[in-house]
Design an enzyme around this catalytic site. Sequence first.
Site, PDB file in Angstrom:
ATOM      1  CE  LYS A  11      -3.959  -2.288   2.233  1.00  0.00           C
ATOM      2  NZ  LYS A  11      -4.946  -2.211   3.347  1.00  0.00           N
ATOM      3  CE1 TYR A  51      -9.352  -3.009   0.425  1.00  0.00           C
ATOM      4  CE2 TYR A  51      -8.365  -1.160  -0.731  1.00  0.00           C
ATOM      5  CZ  TYR A  51      -8.241  -2.249   0.103  1.00  0.00           C
ATOM      6  OH  TYR A  51      -7.023  -2.593   0.632  1.00  0.00           O
ATOM      7  CB  THR A  93      -7.410  -6.041   9.755  1.00  0.00           C
ATOM      8  OG1 THR A  93      -7.854  -7.210   9.063  1.00  0.00           O
ATOM      9  CG2 THR A  93      -7.820  -4.806   8.972  1.00  0.00           C
ATOM     10  CG  ASN A 114      -3.945  -2.233   6.886  1.00  0.00           C
ATOM     11  OD1 ASN A 114      -3.847  -1.703   5.775  1.00  0.00           O
ATOM     12  ND2 ASN A 114      -4.882  -3.102   7.178  1.00  0.00           N
ATOM     13  CG  HIS A 117      -5.195  -6.222  -0.465  1.00  0.00           C
ATOM     14  ND1 HIS A 117      -6.425  -6.333   0.146  1.00  0.00           N
ATOM     15  CD2 HIS A 117      -5.237  -7.043  -1.550  1.00  0.00           C
ATOM     16  CE1 HIS A 117      -7.180  -7.177  -0.552  1.00  0.00           C
ATOM     17  NE2 HIS A 117      -6.482  -7.616  -1.587  1.00  0.00           N
ATOM     18  CD  GLU A 128      -8.583  -8.858  -3.865  1.00  0.00           C
ATOM     19  OE1 GLU A 128      -9.343  -8.354  -3.015  1.00  0.00           O
ATOM     20  OE2 GLU A 128      -7.519  -9.437  -3.550  1.00  0.00           O
TER      21      GLU A 128
END
Length: 150
Positions: A11, A51, A93, A114, A117, A128
Site C-alpha cells: 500500500k 474495495y 488487519t 496497514n 493487502h 483481484e
Amino acid sequence: MALETTFVMIKPDAVQRGLVGAIVQRFEQKGLKIKAMRLEMPNPATIEKHYEVHKARPFYPGLVKYMTSGPVVPMMVEGESAIAVSRALMGATNPVAGKPGEIRFDFGQHIGRNIIHGSDSAETAAFELGLWFPKGGAQYKRAGDEFLFE
Ligand code: IDP
Ligand code: MG
C-alpha cells in the site's frame, strides 16, 4: 499439493516509507514465487472496484483516499496454500492487534495505514488478479524449486 495464486498489494504508506524491499523479501524468503509485480499510481476506479465490498462501511471514503494517495505495488504470488500463507505473513488487519513477525505488526501502528493487502479467499484472489493483472503473470521455471518442494 495445493498450488495457489494470490493477489498481494503493497500500500501507499509502505511505498512512501521505503519498505517495498523489506516486504518483498518476506515473500521471497518464504519461497513464494513472484509471477508479476509493478509500481504504479493506482487508477481510482480500480481501487473503488477492488474495495467495492466495503462500500457501505464508514471507513470506505478514507480507505479510497489513502489507497489513491501515492503509488502501490500490486503483485501476483504463487505457492503452496499461497492465499492463507500470504495472509499469515501479513498478519492482523489492525497492526497492533497482531504479533511480532507479521508484516503489519512489524511495520505499522494504525488500522488506517496497514501496509499491505492480500486476497482472503480463492474467489477474491481470482477477482483481484483479474482486476490488476488481466494479462496474467510470467510463466517461468524457477531454479531451486527442487529444494523447496519434495
Ligand atoms: P483485511 O485487509 O485484513 O482483509 P478488511 O476488513 O477486508 O481487512 O478491510 C480492508 C481494508 O480496509 C483494511 O486492510 C484497512 O486498510 C481498511 N480498514 C478496515 N477497517 C478499518 C477501520 O476501522 N479504519 C480504517 N481503515 C480500515
Ligand atoms: Mg479483506
